[in-house]
Design an enzyme around this catalytic site. Sequence first.
Site, PDB file in Angstrom:
ATOM      1  N   ASP A 158      11.479 -56.539 -34.271  1.00  0.00           N
ATOM      2  CA  ASP A 158      11.618 -56.952 -35.671  1.00  0.00           C
ATOM      3  C   ASP A 158      12.166 -58.365 -35.780  1.00  0.00           C
ATOM      4  OD1 ASP A 158      14.192 -56.570 -34.797  1.00  0.00           O
ATOM      5  OD2 ASP A 158      14.807 -55.278 -36.449  1.00  0.00           O
TER       6      ASP A 158
ATOM      7  N   HIS B  16      20.921 -38.578 -38.909  1.00  0.00           N
ATOM      8  CA  HIS B  16      21.172 -37.559 -39.930  1.00  0.00           C
ATOM      9  C   HIS B  16      22.619 -37.675 -40.416  1.00  0.00           C
ATOM     10  CE1 HIS B  16      19.412 -34.133 -42.012  1.00  0.00           C
ATOM     11  NE2 HIS B  16      20.579 -33.533 -41.939  1.00  0.00           N
TER      12      HIS B  16
ATOM     13  N   ASP C  30      14.183 -53.278 -29.557  1.00  0.00           N
ATOM     14  CA  ASP C  30      15.100 -53.860 -30.538  1.00  0.00           C
ATOM     15  C   ASP C  30      14.549 -55.144 -31.148  1.00  0.00           C
ATOM     16  OD1 ASP C  30      17.262 -54.721 -32.026  1.00  0.00           O
ATOM     17  OD2 ASP C  30      18.608 -55.007 -30.329  1.00  0.00           O
TER      18      ASP C  30
ATOM     19  N   ASP D  98      19.735 -56.651 -32.942  1.00  0.00           N
ATOM     20  CA  ASP D  98      20.825 -56.108 -33.750  1.00  0.00           C
ATOM     21  C   ASP D  98      21.104 -54.641 -33.467  1.00  0.00           C
ATOM     22  OD1 ASP D  98      18.509 -55.068 -34.794  1.00  0.00           O
ATOM     23  OD2 ASP D  98      18.819 -55.779 -36.847  1.00  0.00           O
TER      24      ASP D  98
ATOM     25  N   SER E 248      19.227 -33.460 -46.926  1.00  0.00           N
ATOM     26  CA  SER E 248      18.996 -32.430 -45.925  1.00  0.00           C
ATOM     27  C   SER E 248      18.596 -31.128 -46.624  1.00  0.00           C
ATOM     28  CB  SER E 248      20.226 -32.251 -45.034  1.00  0.00           C
ATOM     29  OG  SER E 248      19.921 -31.478 -43.901  1.00  0.00           O
TER      30      SER E 248
ATOM     31  N   ASP F 169      16.268 -40.035 -37.439  1.00  0.00           N
ATOM     32  CA  ASP F 169      16.859 -38.715 -37.707  1.00  0.00           C
ATOM     33  C   ASP F 169      16.588 -37.780 -36.537  1.00  0.00           C
ATOM     34  OD1 ASP F 169      17.613 -36.178 -38.778  1.00  0.00           O
ATOM     35  OD2 ASP F 169      17.177 -36.888 -40.800  1.00  0.00           O
TER      36      ASP F 169
END
Length: 552
Positions: free
Chosen positions: A275, A482, A272, A279, A204, A444
Amino acid sequence: MFRAFRLLSSDVFLIRALLAVIALAAFSHAHAAAYVTKHCDDLEGKTVPASIIGLPTRGATIVSAWVVKAAAPGNRNGEYCRITGFIKALLDTTPDIRFEVNLPSRWNGRALQMGGGGYNGTIVSGTEPMSFAPDSTPLARGYATFGSDSGHVGNSGRADFAVNDEAIINFGFGHLKKTRDVALALIQMGYGRAPEKTYFAGGSTGGREGFTVIERFPNDYDGVIANAPAINFSGVRLMGVLVGQASYAKPGGFVGLAQQRRVFETVVRECDRLDGAADGIVSNVEACRKLEPQIIASLRCANGQRPSLRDSCLSDAQIDTLETLRDGVSLPYPLAYDVDTYPGYNVFQGVDFSGTLGLGDSPTLLNPPTFAANGYLFAQGDAYVRYFVTRDLAFNSLTLDLDNPGRFRQRLTTLAYTVGAMNPDFSAFIAHGGKLIAMHGLADEVISPNQTIAFYHGLIDRYGQDSVDSFMRLYMVPGFQHGNGVFVPAWDELGALDEWVSKGVAPETLIGSDIAPATNGRTRPICRYPNYPRYLGHGNINVAANFRCVEP
């Protein structure tokens, strides 16, 4: 059969010389360790002259130095010499830089400067684990560690130190060089020699600091770890102002907690499985981005009207606020290094803005705004405008016209040069042989991952892919926010960096172990950008071996 051979006299001489070097090195390391333990207390009260510090100061003073025994209560770092002190500012009205340096008895010959977070304001002790590596500390692994408070006390988020110009310079970049030079002088005093390798690591604000040392002090560091780097500091603060204006300066623009949560849940439901795995992680962000129009349509209230108290659809004004967050900042004038944009967030690709660092929970604007009520981004952006830019605590940031900031335009540009790390010139760091590992979560909610990606592409445009590959690795982690998220990776970044710098072994796909409470222990590949982890369709879904890094 074994073939007999005899040593030539030159071979014998070479072997004896090698053994002597090894013995001398072992004696030197043992002697250095014994010296730092025996003479640690003697460092108290010593000074470091301003002449050996690379930026202007009035020198440094050691306030305390003592040996922390391996068996001391709560100590997980082995035996080390702990040194604290301060670096005197040029002006009496400027806070000093407080620092800590730790010299382990079992030194590995390396030094690690550890970055801060937020607005800093507390001493980075160097005794704690690195982020995402909770099982051990660099100090326990033999690194001499050090950090500082960046030149002011207090990390309230209000940024009141910014009324002092020297303090802003220290926060922006000055404390990094000053602390590093003092620390290396103390390492020389303690061990009788300089470190073989010097690294920097942070996330950060600390990630911004990592890019800063590359750009400003490239010959001082052999390797850098920069996670979620706030490199475009002015950009992210102005982003917060825009979100605040969309939320509170326009009727009905505030997005409530129920709507924030619904956005996240809708995206996960739609994206979701892109991919191959159900999960809870949106890993194929680019494929999800193509579904954005239908996701927004499913979130919008009928006829764009305001939602009732019983539902969580979004009005047109609320959709506009989220699209402002998605689109980012675009200015009609440049800030530092001709940067005039701040790329937006993955709002409709898996970011959860309902957490403690999200958009807040109140349609009522407080004065000053708070993280909890009015959102982290806006509260920080408002503080930036009041303390850094206008230096007028009564200024209403909702009235700041970012396209036409008038008398504040030059101030915005100056600040972007002082606090920020957008200089694309990495040539000196490359020539020095430095290595950089950067990591950012694709979910983030505080620092846009798309800014990190954009900067990376800028380096490729400037130096070419092969050159960038020779000094940088970028890892974009799905589901990671974050410091929190549905996937929080634990992995040995420092070990990967040291292998690359010391042995020339460049990291490729790494393995991250999830430390999120709900899914603790599952593993995933940490893929080099632009790849993402895709499930092979068979085997335990919680095991990294059943995923492959593939292009989106």
